[in-house]
Write an enzyme that holds these catalytic residues in place. Structure first.
Site, PDB file in Angstrom:
ATOM      1  N   GLY A  80      -0.024  -0.947  -0.130  1.00  0.00           N
ATOM      2  CA  GLY A  80       0.306   0.331   0.243  1.00  0.00           C
ATOM      3  C   GLY A  80       0.978   0.998   0.097  1.00  0.00           C
ATOM      4  O   GLY A  80       0.792   2.471   0.032  1.00  0.00           O
ATOM      5  N   ASP A  81       2.054   1.276  -0.162  1.00  0.00           N
ATOM      6  CA  ASP A  81       2.654   2.050  -0.404  1.00  0.00           C
ATOM      7  C   ASP A  81       4.284   1.579  -0.835  1.00  0.00           C
ATOM      8  O   ASP A  81       4.105   1.083  -2.230  1.00  0.00           O
ATOM      9  CB  ASP A  81       3.168   2.642   1.487  1.00  0.00           C
ATOM     10  CG  ASP A  81       3.791   4.176   1.494  1.00  0.00           C
ATOM     11  OD1 ASP A  81       4.835   5.121   0.665  1.00  0.00           O
ATOM     12  OD2 ASP A  81       3.674   4.700   2.528  1.00  0.00           O
TER      13      ASP A  81
END
Ligand SMILES: *[C@@H]1O[C@H](CO)[C@@H](O)[C@H](O)[C@H]1NC(C)=O
Ligand SMILES: *[C@@H]1O[C@H](CO)[C@@H](O)[C@H](O)[C@H]1NC(C)=O
Ligand SMILES: *[C@@H]1O[C@H](CO)[C@@H](O)[C@H](O)[C@H]1NC(C)=O
Ligand SMILES: *[C@@H]1O[C@H](CO)[C@@H](O)[C@H](O)[C@H]1NC(C)=O
Ligand SMILES: *[C@@H]1O[C@H](CO)[C@@H](O)[C@H](O)[C@H]1NC(C)=O
Ligand SMILES: *[C@@H]1O[C@H](CO)[C@@H](O)[C@H](O)[C@H]1NC(C)=O
Ligand SMILES: *[C@@H]1O[C@H](CO)[C@@H](O)[C@H](O)[C@H]1NC(C)=O
Ligand SMILES: *[C@@H]1O[C@H](CO)[C@@H](O)[C@H](O)[C@H]1NC(C)=O
Ligand SMILES: *[C@@H]1O[C@H](CO)[C@@H](O)[C@H](O)[C@H]1NC(C)=O
Length: 459
Positions: free
Chosen positions: A246-247
């Site tokens: 997610g990053d």
């Protein structure tokens, strides 16, 4: 278990070079040669653990590590099953072995997570001021640590943390799934990390670290679930890893503003190769944004990314100080990408208002070559600062197939460099050297950590 170990279990001998270094040291001290293949072996079941996914095994994990530590180290085997536990610390000369089908499940009871001191080079927790919740698997001042196995899983059960983070219900910073601090001679191989509360793998102030054949999986909408974040580390090798995040898939860091400047430990001599990444909201490879101790001598090659936001991104800003220099990238393939290349000089995000507005980052010596992209929105956004140009940029042999868009293909400000064989045509600030332009160099000499073989040894 012994037969399982004999038949299947081929665990990893540490790194010949590291063995060599420690051998030399031990010899000087007259001690025996270290035995990375761990004569002492224990099974978590021997400590009363129950692998039903419900029973809390915190006491068993703590006891197991403590008993092995008393013997000077050893290997802790986690057999198939779901082993729920609170956070635990590792020890030196230690192997955590996760057999096929073994899952270590992180407790979702916040009472299990004590508060620990913030990192010196950050001055505070990354999410919130003050201390931070304990990392799940943690160790400090260790040497000769291995996490490996037959691709067992370490599951942070991060949903509870993500929900609380989004609802602004956390008073302190989330822990990382695995953090080693002030440690050396570390190998993480053939193991899967999932659902970290925040960053997944975080070696900080470490030396001689290898991640090989590691899988990291987090939902692409989970907050700050970076894959592998070497932070103020020297001699790190990341190879054959698969990250869905997610990053950022990989983020190389070295501390935050005045705290990172004071600690002054760069991340250096790092090689990343054969990485596969999915990171729809962030970077395949990020340098920074916390880069105040400096980042240098980084080699990245043979990277494939599907559906990511930027291929390689240098994130910094006023107050960071530090440097990002001698960064080499070659052979990257990007399928669906917003920006192949991004350099940001206004990242913001400060630990407090005590940062020095005169502390500007030095960004120089950046060579990118052999990059192919399909379904790209912009080729590059490269922003230096007016009184602090990003310099010495070289981009060669790039082909980007663009999707229709109203955005400019290139957007360059306050950068200086050269380019050749790049399509679509680069911005004027990267002077096109024409058809006779030389490829942007990639170092031919290997790093010390690149020469370290990962040997397997039977138990
Ligand atoms: C792990 O060690 C640190 C000190 O390095 C300590 O603060 C922390 O409480 C320990 N955590 C656990 C779970 O024992
Ligand atoms: C760990 O190592 C750091 C850096 O060398 C040192 O400052 C610190 O005192 C050490 N901590 C312990 C508990 O030995
Ligand atoms: C990694 O784990 C897989 C799955 O169990 C196993 O087949 C393979 O031999 C392991 N590889 C290494 C290098 O240990
Ligand atoms: C390890 O398991 C993960 C998650 O199931 C999988 O994606 C990966 O391919 C496996 N790796 C190996 C070497 O078997
Ligand atoms: C980093 O690698 C270079 C070779 O590229 C070597 O000369 C240098 O000593 C290394 N630095 C550290 C701190 O190990
Ligand atoms: C240019 O890059 C492509 C990959 O995009 C690679 O296949 C090709 O060999 C490179 N050309 C040169 C001259 O290095
Ligand atoms: C191309 O990228 C857009 C978003 O930028 C995405 O919606 C679309 O599915 C991608 N197409 C392909 C073929 O990957
Ligand atoms: C181009 O870069 C400038 C300077 O950083 C920025 O203000 C602007 O928003 C950028 N435009 C696009 C479309 O990225
Ligand atoms: C990048 O490549 C160019 C062209 O080969 C070379 O002149 C430059 O020195 C290289 N940069 C670094 C930091 O090695």
């Amino acid at each position: 278990m012994a037969s399982v170990l004999q038949n299947k279990l081929v665990t990893l001998c540490l790194l010949a070079l590291l063995c060599f270094v420690s051998t030399a040291e031990s010899t000087r001290k007259g001690a025996s040669v270290p035995k990375p293949c761990r004569p002492n072996t224990a099974n978590i079941k021997d400590f009363g653990a129950v692998g039903d996914g419900k029973t809390s095994n915190t006491a068993a994990f703590k006891k197991a590590v403590a008993e092995l530590a008393k013997k000077g180290g050893g290997m802790l085997v986690i057999p198939p099953g779901k082993w729920l536990t609170g956070p635990f610390n590792l020890t030196s000369h230690f192997t955590l072995f996760l057999d096929k089908g073994a899952v270590i499940l992180a407790s979702t009871d916040m009472k299990d997570y004590p508060l620990i001191a913030p990192l010196k080079s950050y001055g505070r927790g990354r999410d919130e001021p003050g201390p931070r919740y304990s990392n799940f698997i943690f160790g400090s001042n260790l040497t000769d640590v291995v996490i490996t196995g037959n691709n067992g899983t370490i599951d942070g059960q991060g949903q509870m943390w993500w929900d609380k983070y989004h609802a602004d219900q956390l008073k302190y910073t989330r822990g990382y799934l695995f953090e080693l601090m002030y440690s050396d001679n570390i190998l993480v191989s053939n193991v899967t990390f999932v659902n970290s509360p925040s960053w997944n793998l975080h070696p900080v102030y470490c030396k001689n670290v290898i991640f090989s054949g590691v899988t990291v999986l987090a939902p692409t909408d989970s907050p700050n679930t970076d894959g592998i974040d070497p932070d103020s580390c020297t001699e790190v090798r990341i190879e054959d890893c698969y990250v869905v995040s997610g990053d950022d898939c990989i983020a190389i860091k070295s501390g935050w503003d005045e705290y990172g400047i004071a600690v002054a430990m760069p991340s250096q001599n790092i090689s990343v190769r054969r990485l596969t990444c999915i990171s729809p909201t962030s970077a395949v490879i990020a340098l920074g944004s916390e880069m105040s101790g400096g980042i240098q001598n980084i080699r990245i090659e043979d990277v494939t990314a599907i559906n990511s936001e930027s291929g390689i991104r240098i994130k910094s800003g006023v107050g960071r100080g530090g440097f990002v220099k001698n960064i080499f990238l070659r052979d990257m393939k990007l399928y669906t990408i917003k920006w192949l290349f991004w350099m940001t000089s206004n990242y913001g995000q400060h630990p407090d208002d005590k940062f020095d507005p005169k502390a500007l980052p030095e960004v120089t010596g950046i060579n990118y070559s052999n990059v192919y992209a399909e379904n790209a929105t912009m080729v590059a956004r490269l922003d230096g600062l007016q009184n602090d140009h990003y310099k010495g940029i070289c981009i060669s042999n790039v082909t980007a197939k663009m999707i229709p868009s109203d955005l400019p293909l290139w957007n360059c400000t306050n950068v200086e460099g050269v380019s050749n064989h790049v399509t679509p045509k680069p911005c004027d600030l990267l002077r096109d050297q024409g058809p006779s332009g030389k490829p942007c160099a990639f170092p031919t000499a290997t790093l010390a950590i690149d020469k370290v073989p990962i040997t397997q040894c039977p138990f």
